[in-house]
Design an enzyme around this catalytic site. Sequence first.
Site, PDB file in Angstrom:
ATOM      1  N   THR A  19       0.826  -1.218   0.000  1.00  0.00           N
ATOM      2  CA  THR A  19       0.000   0.000   0.000  1.00  0.00           C
ATOM      3  C   THR A  19       0.856   1.262   0.000  1.00  0.00           C
ATOM      4  O   THR A  19       2.074   1.218   0.211  1.00  0.00           O
ATOM      5  CB  THR A  19      -0.921   0.049   1.234  1.00  0.00           C
ATOM      6  OG1 THR A  19      -0.094   0.204   2.399  1.00  0.00           O
ATOM      7  CG2 THR A  19      -1.747  -1.208   1.376  1.00  0.00           C
ATOM      8  N   CYS A  20       0.187   2.402  -0.211  1.00  0.00           N
ATOM      9  CA  CYS A  20       0.881   3.686  -0.306  1.00  0.00           C
ATOM     10  C   CYS A  20       1.028   4.357   1.057  1.00  0.00           C
ATOM     11  O   CYS A  20       1.116   5.585   1.132  1.00  0.00           O
ATOM     12  CB  CYS A  20       0.130   4.607  -1.254  1.00  0.00           C
ATOM     13  SG  CYS A  20       0.046   3.920  -2.893  1.00  0.00           S
ATOM     14  N   ASP A  21       0.990   3.587   2.131  1.00  0.00           N
ATOM     15  CA  ASP A  21       1.206   4.161   3.455  1.00  0.00           C
ATOM     16  C   ASP A  21       2.600   3.760   3.922  1.00  0.00           C
ATOM     17  O   ASP A  21       2.965   2.589   3.866  1.00  0.00           O
ATOM     18  CB  ASP A  21       0.145   3.634   4.427  1.00  0.00           C
ATOM     19  CG  ASP A  21       0.164   4.403   5.735  1.00  0.00           C
ATOM     20  OD1 ASP A  21       1.250   4.494   6.353  1.00  0.00           O
ATOM     21  OD2 ASP A  21      -0.892   4.908   6.136  1.00  0.00           O
TER      22      ASP A  21
END
Length: 378
Positions: A325-327
């Site tokens: 994910t983009c976290d």
Amino acid sequence: MTTKKILNFLDRRDLADGPCLVVDLEIVRKTYRALQRSLPQTRIHYAVKANPAPEILELLVGLGASFDVASVAEVNMVLEAGAAACDISYGNTIKKERDIAQAYRMGVRQFAVDCPAEVEKIARAAPGSQVFCRLLTDGAGAEWPLSRKFGCDPYVAICVMHLARQRGLDPCGLSFHVGSQQTDPAAWQRSLEQAAKVVQTLADEGVLIRCLNLGGGFPARYLSDVPGPGDYGREIRRALRAHFGNALPDTVIEPGRGLVGNAGTIRSEVVLISSKSPGDPLQWVYLDIGKFGGLAETMDEAIRYPLTTRYGNTATVPYILAGPTCDSADVLYEQRPCRLPHNLQIGDDVLIEGTGAYTSTYASVGFNGFGPLAVHVV
Ligand SMILES: *Cc1c(COP(=O)(O)O)cnc(C)c1O
């Protein structure tokens, strides 16, 4: 443990269908029996939050288990699996009064508390019910400790039980939880010593405690070896004898992780392998599952899952492991990198073992569009 049954299932499933958890019911059954043998006089309440898959709940109903739940939704799941309401204990000390009332309407009669305000709610919403007061523990020796969020000190527990009786409730028992993934079988000793003192004080004051809930904490085997159910049983029985002699109360354990953790394996796919700069000693491996896809217990790198690939475990090198994910919090192992084969390729599958507990329910509903973790029970 990735059993033949799990591997056979995975052979027929397309890697392109995304990450999935496969649980082998036979392991749950064997582990349940091993826990039963280790503490033959003790009732087993399965902590449903560890993995509420209907097949697991139905198997455990068949084996005669009881259940520990934390919400009305979990009461429903357990009832749907065929359990009797009298075999359900509502072990969450933090409950809305309307949820207590709803559970009571559904037949639940055992509730955990750790303060007077919760006793008042139960007295209003679940009159006459059995109350368990949860004692605070320090969680030493646990790899996933429960901090000071739950439980109270002995003085408060004594007040709580007196109040329960004044309000017409049944001040039936004490409970504690020595911390999840508790790797020291002697950890129950201190809590039982403290519980025995509370039981004695209350007895002197005319309140008889009939039952002790010894909580969960039984470990799954991850990267390092852990003692077996027999070792836990021996230590707990020894501590019970030491502190209660022949006046043994009824006892209950509430295993979650220890019962289902090793029954499940997640299969994931390597999405990317890369370096940040030419001279970097460590490469990054990005899987198609991370903290938001079900591996939340890698928080602070607390739980270290065994990883296996088709290359075997020889010629491994350390990698930083991260999710898709983009976290930026979605990094699994960086402080202590994990070992994977030096020739690992993009598109390879990686088995994440010991993931039967605390994975499927921790997966987000769709962060970045990655759906919840698929669960298959074989
Ligand atoms: C989570 C929980 C358990 C299960 O703990 P494990 O360490 O997974 O065995 C047992 N009892 C209560 C009250 C819990 O909240």
